[in-house]
Write a protein that holds these residues in place. Structure first.
Motif, PDB file in Angstrom:
ATOM      1  N   THR A  23      18.314  19.113   8.927  1.00 26.58           N
ATOM      2  CA  THR A  23      17.650  20.267   9.534  1.00 26.58           C
ATOM      3  C   THR A  23      18.160  20.453  10.954  1.00 26.58           C
ATOM      4  O   THR A  23      18.669  19.519  11.566  1.00 26.58           O
ATOM      5  CB  THR A  23      16.126  20.059   9.618  1.00 26.58           C
ATOM      6  OG1 THR A  23      15.860  18.948  10.481  1.00 26.58           O
ATOM      7  CG2 THR A  23      15.523  19.789   8.251  1.00 26.58           C
ATOM      8  N   THR A  24      18.002  21.676  11.456  1.00 34.30           N
ATOM      9  CA  THR A  24      18.225  21.890  12.883  1.00 34.30           C
ATOM     10  C   THR A  24      17.194  22.871  13.419  1.00 34.30           C
ATOM     11  O   THR A  24      16.404  23.438  12.653  1.00 34.30           O
ATOM     12  CB  THR A  24      19.672  22.340  13.188  1.00 34.30           C
ATOM     13  OG1 THR A  24      19.923  22.115  14.588  1.00 34.30           O
ATOM     14  CG2 THR A  24      19.923  23.798  12.859  1.00 34.30           C
ATOM     15  N   SER A  25      17.202  23.025  14.742  1.00 32.75           N
ATOM     16  CA  SER A  25      16.274  23.931  15.431  1.00 32.75           C
ATOM     17  C   SER A  25      17.085  24.864  16.312  1.00 32.75           C
ATOM     18  O   SER A  25      18.079  24.448  16.908  1.00 32.75           O
ATOM     19  CB  SER A  25      15.323  23.115  16.310  1.00 32.75           C
ATOM     20  OG  SER A  25      14.716  23.946  17.293  1.00 32.75           O
ATOM     21  N   PHE A  26      16.654  26.122  16.382  1.00 31.40           N
ATOM     22  CA  PHE A  26      17.303  27.086  17.278  1.00 31.40           C
ATOM     23  C   PHE A  26      16.409  27.415  18.472  1.00 31.40           C
ATOM     24  O   PHE A  26      16.555  28.470  19.096  1.00 31.40           O
ATOM     25  CB  PHE A  26      17.679  28.365  16.512  1.00 31.40           C
ATOM     26  CG  PHE A  26      18.538  28.105  15.308  1.00 31.40           C
ATOM     27  CD1 PHE A  26      19.737  27.408  15.420  1.00 31.40           C
ATOM     28  CD2 PHE A  26      18.136  28.532  14.043  1.00 31.40           C
ATOM     29  CE1 PHE A  26      20.523  27.152  14.308  1.00 31.40           C
ATOM     30  CE2 PHE A  26      18.919  28.288  12.921  1.00 31.40           C
ATOM     31  CZ  PHE A  26      20.117  27.591  13.056  1.00 31.40           C
ATOM     32  N   LEU A  52      16.843  12.195   5.488  1.00 37.82           N
ATOM     33  CA  LEU A  52      16.659  13.542   6.026  1.00 37.82           C
ATOM     34  C   LEU A  52      17.136  13.502   7.470  1.00 37.82           C
ATOM     35  O   LEU A  52      16.509  12.863   8.319  1.00 37.82           O
ATOM     36  CB  LEU A  52      15.181  13.953   5.956  1.00 37.82           C
ATOM     37  CG  LEU A  52      14.789  15.255   6.653  1.00 37.82           C
ATOM     38  CD1 LEU A  52      15.607  16.429   6.145  1.00 37.82           C
ATOM     39  CD2 LEU A  52      13.292  15.530   6.467  1.00 37.82           C
ATOM     40  N   GLU A  53      18.257  14.143   7.734  1.00 38.79           N
ATOM     41  CA  GLU A  53      18.822  14.127   9.091  1.00 38.79           C
ATOM     42  C   GLU A  53      18.113  15.153   9.963  1.00 38.79           C
ATOM     43  O   GLU A  53      18.174  16.352   9.672  1.00 38.79           O
ATOM     44  CB  GLU A  53      20.322  14.443   9.010  1.00 38.79           C
ATOM     45  CG  GLU A  53      20.983  14.583  10.387  1.00 38.79           C
ATOM     46  CD  GLU A  53      22.458  14.987  10.299  1.00 38.79           C
ATOM     47  OE1 GLU A  53      22.969  15.229   9.180  1.00 38.79           O
ATOM     48  OE2 GLU A  53      23.086  15.064  11.373  1.00 38.79           O
ATOM     49  N   ASP A  54      17.456  14.689  11.036  1.00 42.98           N
ATOM     50  CA  ASP A  54      16.867  15.621  12.001  1.00 42.98           C
ATOM     51  C   ASP A  54      17.942  15.949  13.042  1.00 42.98           C
ATOM     52  O   ASP A  54      18.128  15.220  14.017  1.00 42.98           O
ATOM     53  CB  ASP A  54      15.623  15.007  12.656  1.00 42.98           C
ATOM     54  CG  ASP A  54      14.953  15.963  13.647  1.00 42.98           C
ATOM     55  OD1 ASP A  54      15.558  17.003  13.980  1.00 42.98           O
ATOM     56  OD2 ASP A  54      13.819  15.665  14.088  1.00 42.98           O
ATOM     57  N   GLU A 101       0.817  -1.243   0.000  1.00 43.52           N
ATOM     58  CA  GLU A 101       0.000   0.000   0.000  1.00 43.52           C
ATOM     59  C   GLU A 101       0.842   1.280   0.000  1.00 43.52           C
ATOM     60  O   GLU A 101       0.421   2.296  -0.531  1.00 43.52           O
ATOM     61  CB  GLU A 101      -0.924   0.068   1.215  1.00 43.52           C
ATOM     62  CG  GLU A 101      -2.058  -0.913   1.190  1.00 43.52           C
ATOM     63  CD  GLU A 101      -1.915  -1.930   2.295  1.00 43.52           C
ATOM     64  OE1 GLU A 101      -1.720  -1.517   3.451  1.00 43.52           O
ATOM     65  OE2 GLU A 101      -1.978  -3.131   2.005  1.00 43.52           O
ATOM     66  N   LEU A 102       1.986   1.222   0.664  1.00 41.14           N
ATOM     67  CA  LEU A 102       2.810   2.422   0.792  1.00 41.14           C
ATOM     68  C   LEU A 102       4.120   2.259   0.025  1.00 41.14           C
ATOM     69  O   LEU A 102       4.636   1.154  -0.101  1.00 41.14           O
ATOM     70  CB  LEU A 102       3.141   2.691   2.266  1.00 41.14           C
ATOM     71  CG  LEU A 102       1.976   3.013   3.200  1.00 41.14           C
ATOM     72  CD1 LEU A 102       2.466   3.070   4.645  1.00 41.14           C
ATOM     73  CD2 LEU A 102       1.302   4.326   2.821  1.00 41.14           C
ATOM     74  N   ALA A 103       4.632   3.383  -0.458  1.00 37.30           N
ATOM     75  CA  ALA A 103       5.922   3.371  -1.147  1.00 37.30           C
ATOM     76  C   ALA A 103       6.988   3.976  -0.231  1.00 37.30           C
ATOM     77  O   ALA A 103       6.882   5.152   0.137  1.00 37.30           O
ATOM     78  CB  ALA A 103       5.825   4.175  -2.437  1.00 37.30           C
ATOM     79  N   PRO A 104       8.006   3.209   0.149  1.00 38.23           N
ATOM     80  CA  PRO A 104       9.074   3.760   0.996  1.00 38.23           C
ATOM     81  C   PRO A 104       9.800   4.897   0.274  1.00 38.23           C
ATOM     82  O   PRO A 104      10.179   4.753  -0.886  1.00 38.23           O
ATOM     83  CB  PRO A 104      10.027   2.576   1.200  1.00 38.23           C
ATOM     84  CG  PRO A 104       9.213   1.367   0.916  1.00 38.23           C
ATOM     85  CD  PRO A 104       8.226   1.780  -0.139  1.00 38.23           C
ATOM     86  N   LYS A 105       9.978   6.037   0.952  1.00 43.02           N
ATOM     87  CA  LYS A 105      10.603   7.196   0.294  1.00 43.02           C
ATOM     88  C   LYS A 105      11.757   7.802   1.085  1.00 43.02           C
ATOM     89  O   LYS A 105      12.796   8.102   0.534  1.00 43.02           O
ATOM     90  CB  LYS A 105       9.548   8.290   0.071  1.00 43.02           C
ATOM     91  CG  LYS A 105       8.547   7.982  -1.037  1.00 43.02           C
ATOM     92  CD  LYS A 105       9.154   8.167  -2.415  1.00 43.02           C
ATOM     93  CE  LYS A 105       8.251   7.681  -3.534  1.00 43.02           C
ATOM     94  NZ  LYS A 105       7.039   8.490  -3.694  1.00 43.02           N
ATOM     95  N   VAL A 106      11.531   8.033   2.375  1.00 42.83           N
ATOM     96  CA  VAL A 106      12.516   8.810   3.149  1.00 42.83           C
ATOM     97  C   VAL A 106      12.768   8.145   4.507  1.00 42.83           C
ATOM     98  O   VAL A 106      11.848   7.575   5.101  1.00 42.83           O
ATOM     99  CB  VAL A 106      12.001  10.263   3.378  1.00 42.83           C
ATOM    100  CG1 VAL A 106      12.980  11.068   4.238  1.00 42.83           C
ATOM    101  CG2 VAL A 106      11.752  10.981   2.055  1.00 42.83           C
ATOM    102  N   ILE A 107      14.025   8.245   4.973  1.00 40.78           N
ATOM    103  CA  ILE A 107      14.377   7.859   6.342  1.00 40.78           C
ATOM    104  C   ILE A 107      14.735   9.146   7.088  1.00 40.78           C
ATOM    105  O   ILE A 107      15.519   9.954   6.581  1.00 40.78           O
ATOM    106  CB  ILE A 107      15.611   6.928   6.363  1.00 40.78           C
ATOM    107  CG1 ILE A 107      15.408   5.722   5.450  1.00 40.78           C
ATOM    108  CG2 ILE A 107      15.937   6.476   7.786  1.00 40.78           C
ATOM    109  CD1 ILE A 107      16.723   5.012   5.079  1.00 40.78           C
ATOM    110  N   ILE A 108      14.141   9.349   8.268  1.00 41.16           N
ATOM    111  CA  ILE A 108      14.521  10.522   9.080  1.00 41.16           C
ATOM    112  C   ILE A 108      15.229  10.045  10.346  1.00 41.16           C
ATOM    113  O   ILE A 108      14.588   9.853  11.380  1.00 41.16           O
ATOM    114  CB  ILE A 108      13.315  11.415   9.464  1.00 41.16           C
ATOM    115  CG1 ILE A 108      12.411  11.703   8.268  1.00 41.16           C
ATOM    116  CG2 ILE A 108      13.816  12.727  10.080  1.00 41.16           C
ATOM    117  CD1 ILE A 108      11.282  12.712   8.549  1.00 41.16           C
TER     118      ILE A 108
END
Ligand SMILES: *Cc1c(COP(=O)(O)O)cnc(C)c1O
Length: 385
Positions: A193-196, A169-171, A136-143
């Motif tokens: 990505t990062t957060s401030f 996608l590196e969190d 049902e789902l297509a694997p696309k991204v690893i976070i």
């Protein structure tokens, strides 16, 4: 006695000390923005983005309003949407999976390793295979998430990503400043990505975030998406985007903070972690954070493991009575959050579920003293008897 009892409470993460020590510089940076009258964009934002990209070691840095938007923007840039599976650790802050649902895609929860608290490559591969078998789902991204400041196992995750043709996608919301063999966090993903947010390793005086990439076309797309899908300017709209900017005041503050982070704060938190390790030496029945060979943490949290939930809760209560703040990151696995109740998957992530009952994060920041750490450790030792 509590070494900080001189009318001051011990802080979990001290956000005032830095300002007290460097007040003139922060005041000057903010006043300059007000005098210049440019509050959106401008030189401070451009200079900060260049400084951040240089520090992290990527070609482009695109600042935005917060770490959640940063993740969301990256998924939008890849066109992630309904029918796509995105693999996220079960043990992380809600945002990592929330953004997947905001895109209309489906988060698939992956268990973590007890030794690092980070995504288990073995469980990741097992979950990818399951999704492929279900059709049902297509694997696309690893976070992968650089939890508590420690970069995830990118060498192993990269192999799996290549084998199954998935983006990483590196969190790095908590990972900024961490490294692997000298390579900096926020450079390991195809995008990162990062957060401030103030309590993160590099925090500002409000909300802020950024996306990192080496891909020029993606960088252009992100700059469009974050400003109403702009074309040649924001009144020429070529796609649906959002309004997500880091404001000029925060950029001016972050320029000062990034310099202090590089000059001494990253070293200071590593010294604090070493003090904890030394003071805990020989204490049985408590598991200290493990840093695998070649990795360096930026210590967003110093998180220890107790033998069971009762002991953990007793220790936290005892610390509270002594005026020592501590936090439980995280109390609940993502797969058990009500918001994801509709995602009916059999997988239960036993390691995450177990960790949630036993973890405790202790005070950690660049301005903590060895005396305070000695006091915290001695009170924990008392509590576990
Ligand atoms: C804090 C955090 C975010 C979100 O960052 P905000 O700036 O608060 O939106 C995302 N992922 C992780 C792992 C975080 O710790």
């Amino acid at each position: 006695m509590n070494p900080t009892v001189k009318g001051e409470e011990m802080e979990f993460r001290d956000l005032k000390k830095q300002y007290q020590l460097h007040k003139d510089e922060f005041d000057h940076a903010v006043i300059k923005v007000m005098e210049n009258g440019g509050f959106i964009g401008g030189a401070p934002v451009n200079e900060l983005e260049a400084d951040l990209a240089e520090y992290v070691g990527t070609k482009y840095c695109i600042s935005c309003a917060n770490g959640t938007d940063a993740l969301w923007l990256a998924l939008l840039a890849w066109g992630i949407g309904p029918g796509d599976a995105v693999f996220v650790p079960d043990f992380t802050f809600f945002s990592t999976a929330e953004v997947v649902s905001m895109c209309g895609a489906t988060p698939v929860f992956v268990d973590v390793e007890e030794s690092t608290f980070n995504m288990s490559p073995a469980d990741l591969e097992a979950e990818i295979k399951k999704v492929l078998a279900e059709v049902e789902l297509a694997p696309k991204v690893i976070i992968p998430v650089d939890l508590f400041g420690l970069p995830a196992n990118y060498p192993a995750i990269r192999k799996i990503a290549l084998q199954y043709g998935l983006h990483i996608l590196e969190d790095g919301a908590q990972g900024f400043g961490g490294s692997l063999d000298g390579r900096m966090a926020c450079s390991f993903g195809d995008m990162a990505t990062t957060s401030f947010f103030p309590a993160k390793p590099l925090g500002c005086y409000g909300d802020g975030g950024a996306v990192f990439t080496n891909d020029e076309a993606q960088a252009e797309l992100l700059r469009s998406l974050k400003i109403h899908g702009k074309g040649s300017d924001k009144y020429d709209n070529v796609r649906i985007g959002m309004n997500s900017r880091l404001d000029t005041m925060q950029a001016a503050i972050l320029k000062v903070k990034l310099r202090l982070f590089r000059e001494y704060e990253l070293d200071a938190v590593n010294r604090a972690a070493a003090w904890y390790n030394e003071h805990f030496e020989g204490v049985a029945d408590i598991k200290l954070p493990q840093i695998p060979q070649g990795l360096q943490s930026s210590w967003a949290q110093y998180t220890v493991l107790f033998q069971n939930e009762t002991i953990r809760n007793n220790v936290q209560q005892h610390l509270k009575e002594q005026g020592i703040p501590s936090m439980i990151y995280y109390k609940k696995p993502l797969h058990l959050q009500d918001a994801f109740a509709h995602i009916n998957r059999e997988h239960h992530c036993p390691v995450t579920t177990d960790l949630c009952g036993r973890v405790l994060s202790l005070p950690m920041h660049p301005y903590i003293t060895e005396e305070e750490i000695g006091f915290i450790v001695s009170e924990i030792v008392k509590a576990i008897g």
